[in-house]
Design a protein around this motif. Structure first.
Motif, short mmCIF file in Angstrom:
data_model
loop_
_atom_site.label_atom_id
_atom_site.label_comp_id
_atom_site.label_asym_id
_atom_site.label_seq_id
_atom_site.Cartn_x
_atom_site.Cartn_y
_atom_site.Cartn_z
N ALA A 1 70.21 -0.19 38.68
CA ALA A 1 70.11 0.45 37.36
C ALA A 1 69.11 -0.24 36.45
CB ALA A 1 71.49 0.46 36.69
N GLY A 2 68.82 -1.51 36.73
CA GLY A 2 67.96 -2.29 35.84
C GLY A 2 68.80 -3.22 34.98
N VAL A 3 68.34 -4.46 34.84
CA VAL A 3 69.06 -5.43 34.01
C VAL A 3 68.47 -5.36 32.61
CG1 VAL A 3 69.68 -7.87 33.74
CG2 VAL A 3 69.46 -6.88 36.03
N ASN A 4 69.02 -4.48 31.80
CA ASN A 4 68.44 -4.22 30.49
C ASN A 4 69.48 -3.61 29.54
OD1 ASN A 4 68.58 -1.41 31.26
ND2 ASN A 4 66.66 -1.70 32.37
N GLU A 5 69.04 -3.40 28.32
CA GLU A 5 69.93 -2.86 27.28
C GLU A 5 70.39 -1.44 27.62
OE1 GLU A 5 69.95 -2.07 22.43
OE2 GLU A 5 68.17 -2.89 23.43
N MET A 6 69.52 -0.65 28.25
CA MET A 6 69.89 0.71 28.60
C MET A 6 71.08 0.72 29.56
SD MET A 6 69.53 3.98 28.31
CE MET A 6 67.94 4.26 27.53
N THR A 7 71.08 -0.18 30.53
CA THR A 7 72.21 -0.24 31.46
C THR A 7 73.49 -0.61 30.73
OG1 THR A 7 70.82 -0.76 33.36
CG2 THR A 7 73.11 -1.44 33.49
N VAL B 1 77.49 9.19 40.34
CA VAL B 1 76.77 7.95 40.68
C VAL B 1 75.52 7.90 39.81
CG1 VAL B 1 75.62 6.61 42.46
CG2 VAL B 1 77.63 7.98 43.06
N VAL B 2 75.37 6.84 39.06
CA VAL B 2 74.22 6.71 38.16
C VAL B 2 73.07 6.05 38.90
CG1 VAL B 2 73.39 5.78 35.96
CG2 VAL B 2 75.78 6.51 36.19
N SER B 3 71.91 6.70 38.87
CA SER B 3 70.71 6.18 39.55
C SER B 3 69.83 5.40 38.60
CB SER B 3 69.91 7.34 40.14
OG SER B 3 68.68 6.88 40.69
N GLY B 4 69.03 4.52 39.18
CA GLY B 4 67.98 3.85 38.43
C GLY B 4 66.76 4.75 38.30
N LYS B 5 65.65 4.15 37.86
CA LYS B 5 64.43 4.91 37.62
C LYS B 5 63.81 5.37 38.94
CE LYS B 5 61.69 0.65 37.29
NZ LYS B 5 60.85 -0.19 36.41
N ALA B 6 62.70 6.09 38.86
CA ALA B 6 62.11 6.78 40.02
C ALA B 6 61.83 5.84 41.19
CB ALA B 6 60.82 7.49 39.60
#
Length: 275
Positions: free
Chosen positions: A102-108, A30-35
């Motif tokens: 996860a964040g709506v961004n390029e990294m995701t 399971v991939v987590s978002g930032k802190a």
């Protein structure tokens, strides 16, 4: 449903046998978002563990590890610093849930596409869907028939603009065909479609699920069943039904954190029926 009135996916549920060990029961990532955004991954991971995955590992950015570590027990934790490191950390996983908070961004976007090369079945949810709003083909080309997309109607419209005008069932069928993956179109009557044309509409929805985080739990449940090598379409149908059944059993006052703890009773009832 079968002739007894019981769900027809029941016979394919992955019950352990006397010789079963944890690795045979499937490995879920399971991939987590930032802190500041770790709760969704923890909900999904706990649900995956409760539904039977033998080993569950949260994969997180380095800054999130000190937050997640004290909040988990039977769940493992591995930090990663790049999409390539994420793919390496996910090596050996049978399924991976990616997208919740996860964040709506390029990294995701990069993380989802990197995971496509691991061989794990993907359950793509929440931000993992919205991140591809302006590049849906970038998501679809990374998917295969064992992967699962879990959009609510807003996320569905971002990836498949205009399809819902034809109705929820035709929209889910066409979306699954375009994506080449199972689509779970969430709602009061959740629609599940597979790219081979199979279609199901869940019949036990409940309004108690209308609270933050329940979708993260569902993603973890689907991932946990897929990790146990259940067919992805059947896994999605089973998880959607059990998710609603768990919520119905709790009733008023339900919050997402309550759902994983309700799963043992739901599973026990299905196990008794299987006997």
């Amino acid at each position: 449903m079968n002739q007894s009135g019981l769900p027809d996916w029941r016979d394919s549920l992955p019950w352990p046998g006397a010789e079963t060990h944890k690795h045979a029961r499937g490995r879920l990532g399971v991939v987590s978002g930032k802190a500041t955004q770790t709760g969704a991954a923890r909900l999904a991971a706990r649900a995956g563990l409760r539904i039977g995955a033998g080993l569950v590992r949260i994969l997180c950015p380095p800054d999130a590890a000190p937050v997640i570590g004290p909040a988990i027990e039977g769940i493992m934790l591995t930090p990663f610093g790049s999409p390539e490191a994420l793919a390496e950390a996910a090596g050996g996983m049978d399924a991976v849930v990616v997208g919740p908070a996860a964040g709506v961004n390029e990294m995701t976007r990069d993380n989802v596409r990197a995971l496509a090369f691991t061989g794990a079945a993907l359950v793509v949810d929440a931000d993992g869907l919205t991140a591809f709003e302006h590049w849906p083909e970038g998501l679809f080309e990374a998917l295969d028939r064992d992967d699962v997309l879990t959009p609510h109607e807003g996320e569905f419209r971002r990836l498949f603009p205009g399809l819902l005008e034809a109705g929820r069932q035709p929209a889910a069928v066409e979306a699954s065909r375009r994506a080449g993956a199972v689509v779970v179109l969430k709602g009061p009557a959740t629609v599940i479609a597979a790219p081979d044309g199979r279609l199901a509409v869940n019949d036990n929805g409940t309004p108690w699920l209308a609270t933050a985080g329940t979708g993260d739990v569902l993603a973890g449940m689907i991932g946990g069943l897929v990790a146990q090598r259940m067919d992805s379409f059947d896994a999605a149908r089973a998880a959607v039904w059990m998710h609603a059944e768990a919520a119905r059993g709790f009733g008023p006052g339900l919050i997402a954190e309550d759902l994983p703890g309700r799963l043992p009773a739901v599973l026990a009832a299905l196990y008794e029926q299987a006997g």
